[in-house]
Design a protein around this motif. Sequence first.
Motif, PDB file in Angstrom:
ATOM      1  N   VAL B  72       0.815 -38.795 -53.980  1.00  0.00           N
ATOM      2  CA  VAL B  72       0.420 -38.682 -52.533  1.00  0.00           C
ATOM      3  C   VAL B  72       0.927 -37.429 -51.921  1.00  0.00           C
ATOM      4  N   ALA B  73       0.267 -36.476 -51.667  1.00  0.00           N
ATOM      5  CA  ALA B  73       0.837 -35.178 -51.331  1.00  0.00           C
ATOM      6  C   ALA B  73       0.448 -34.662 -49.891  1.00  0.00           C
ATOM      7  N   GLY B  74       1.292 -34.703 -48.860  1.00  0.00           N
ATOM      8  CA  GLY B  74       0.962 -34.679 -47.585  1.00  0.00           C
ATOM      9  C   GLY B  74       1.162 -35.851 -46.635  1.00  0.00           C
ATOM     10  N   TRP B  75       0.957 -35.404 -45.559  1.00  0.00           N
ATOM     11  CA  TRP B  75       1.338 -36.399 -44.650  1.00  0.00           C
ATOM     12  C   TRP B  75       0.071 -37.505 -44.256  1.00  0.00           C
ATOM     13  N   CYS B  76       0.315 -38.769 -44.284  1.00  0.00           N
ATOM     14  CA  CYS B  76      -0.597 -39.776 -44.414  1.00  0.00           C
ATOM     15  C   CYS B  76      -0.907 -40.331 -42.821  1.00  0.00           C
ATOM     16  N   THR B  77      -2.109 -40.164 -42.348  1.00  0.00           N
ATOM     17  CA  THR B  77      -2.155 -40.783 -41.115  1.00  0.00           C
ATOM     18  C   THR B  77      -2.691 -42.329 -41.249  1.00  0.00           C
ATOM     19  N   TYR B  78      -2.487 -42.698 -40.066  1.00  0.00           N
ATOM     20  CA  TYR B  78      -2.891 -44.347 -39.937  1.00  0.00           C
ATOM     21  C   TYR B  78      -4.375 -44.386 -40.470  1.00  0.00           C
ATOM     22  N   LYS B  79      -5.380 -43.459 -39.826  1.00  0.00           N
ATOM     23  CA  LYS B  79      -6.584 -43.621 -40.230  1.00  0.00           C
ATOM     24  C   LYS B  79      -6.982 -43.358 -41.522  1.00  0.00           C
ATOM     25  N   MET B  80      -6.109 -42.554 -42.197  1.00  0.00           N
ATOM     26  CA  MET B  80      -6.237 -42.205 -43.824  1.00  0.00           C
ATOM     27  C   MET B  80      -5.741 -43.447 -44.769  1.00  0.00           C
ATOM     28  N   SER B  81      -4.664 -44.044 -44.198  1.00  0.00           N
ATOM     29  CA  SER B  81      -3.900 -45.049 -44.870  1.00  0.00           C
ATOM     30  C   SER B  81      -4.813 -46.158 -45.434  1.00  0.00           C
TER      31      SER B  81
END
Lengths: 167, 160, 433
Positions: B72-81
């Motif tokens: 997992v590379a990069g920031w994870c948003t709630y929408k993407m989680s």
Amino acid sequence: MNSDTKQALLQKIRDKLGDDLHEVYEEYQYPLLRINRERLHETCRFMKEELHFIYLNDVLGTDRFTSVDRFEVIYHMISLRDQQRFFLKVFVDEEDPVLPTVTDLWTSANWNEREVYDMFGIRFKGHPDLRRIFLPEDFKYFPLRKEFPLLGVPGSLELPSSTPDHD
Amino acid sequence: MSLDRVMGEGFFTTTLDSLTKWGRSNAIWPMPMGLACCAIEMMAFAGPKYDAARFGSEVFRFSPRQSDVMIVAGWCTYKMSHAIRRVWDQMPDPKWCIAMGACASTGGMHRCYGVVQGVDNFLPVDAYISGCPPRPESVINAIMKIQDKIKEEQSMSLDS
Amino acid sequence: MPSMELDQNISRKRPTFFPQHQEAIYKSLEDKHATVEVDKSDPLATRMILNMGPQHPATHGVLRVLMELDGETITKCRLDTGYLHRGIEKMAENKTYQEFMPYTDRMDYLSPYSNNVALCLAVERIAKIECPERANYIRMIGCELARISSHLLWLGTMIMDAGAISFFIWTFREREKLYDIFDEVAGHRFTVSHSRIGGINNELTPVAVEKIQKFLREFPKELEGWHKLLDRNRIFVDRNNGVGQIDHENAIASGLAGPSLRATGIAYDVRKFEPYMHYDQIDFEVPTRTEGDNLARYYCRMEEMAESIRIIEQCFKKMPKKGPVRVDDAKKSYPSKDEVYYSMEGLIHDFMMTDTGVCPPAGAEAYHAIEAPKGELGFYIQSDGTGHPWRMKIKSPSFSNLQGLETILDGEMVADTVVIIGGMDPVMGDSDK
């Protein structure tokens, strides 16, 4: 950035609007015009069709956090023929955050107005598809309002479960 | 020779074990969940200078069904989680997870409403890489840690 | 367990997360281009909705495209962005201008140097700071190197998506050379925060200058080799010719920006429209095409890379040989490290700049745009007199380009989607602020 054409364009807008042009000022050679909210659509049509501002760069909202006229929506348009960049501002108050849409003039206003709706809650009457753009529809707040906390409201966005059985 | 005796701790199992461990650790096929800037460093990790292929990660399988490790590379948003969790659930066992970069490990510099403060809130992470973005050498370090983990933990015996 | 609902022609599973969001976007896809009479006579159920989901190897980040297909043709599509939205505009209101610099790096993360420069220019405009000449030239060199770096990644990934995987390796080899240069100049491979308000962080070392000169000598030969391979390649031209076509009126109406707009015939480049830094003293051209399809976008970007090399060579000639790299005013920029370590005033000024920062006058507003590799990147700042902006709005080019993508994809074949998205070159960190 020819200042003669700029003054000529400003004069034409003054002639058209009269008193409804509340304020004109220049920040680093870009004119910012604050107009009456009622005449927004008419002014935009005039600027697009008569004054050739065919390229709408951006529509943005601001929260002034005053009790009267809380929000401000700014339309940023460019005239390629005259090489000018103008900013058009309207104030919107909190009790009635509705503005007419300009998507019938510029198609690029579609997503920009959706962003203003998503961040501030200002609705655009006549918009073909007014939905949130960045946050999911289940989210019930408007983040860029000044009273929304930076870290968000816990529980406003759900996380997936950390077990594969989803319980 | 009952199945218990064969598949319990014995010569047969440990040889089979070391064979599978050697195979698994030297052919880790990553599934890149490249979200943001760390994905570019992950691509550089797969690129010619920091070659991922020499570690057995020859193919970056974008399909969860065919991969072992999810990076997992990069920031994870709630929408993407939710999408990430769904992809994780589709990966077959044995699987590992690497949280690459500060944003995936803890939320990083993005301490605000949209970003999940660390993917370990919903994923079982095995290795964390710090850096913003981490150099590809750090990613190689994490892959080596996963290799160590495989060599120590996995076993074919029935009671594990 | 999700249940299957057969809705006449379109079968759809009930969504298990964010249900209102999913229903809203599926309904919006149905309503797109809908006339009064909805044609439900599709007995063979040839229309289906394909979800090119947020996790996909070819969507250049996390982009979700919902397409309604009629066989192989896309009848209508909707884009779902926001999978990388973190609210940096909200974070900007809580940080000083200099503290916000690393966030700009992570916006368009393929060319971070230009985003830094955009923020610095906007703050310098609102606070009326004059940047020294040598610093501006070094910033220009950095911006053009970032442009080459971004276009190299575009080339590698677009051609890899079209099938030729070895291009990815070649362009990444060139990008590694650029990473070495940035490492030498700024200390980090690509999310440099080299620009400071009022100038840049440090002077270019002779090693850095040597590396840049070496790159300038060797890169044009590589570029020529790629031109020879691709320009008359039957497969490449067939794959891109006539694909993703848009004419110039629709392009202006949809708000496209950057090389996608210039490929349709409109020669709008902020470096020529409103020259900033010293671009008015440099002789360069703006490549434009008129066809408006993917091949035109390819040519525009390749020629832009060659123009960038010319710009960097001219910058080296025109740059003053010695000069300060940051303005020397304590209220406007950081003091140099010598002063900080060896004098009391320097230490106090450094502390005040970090704590309070640059304070533009209350009520001031300013907008400054630059020509980022993807298009016009602009910062609109409203100040309230403190070191934190009251409102910072980022006009990002990828947002406008993605809006144009919704119009372009209607009517195309589904197999061309990948090439079109590659040709538009969106960066999701830039579009989902």
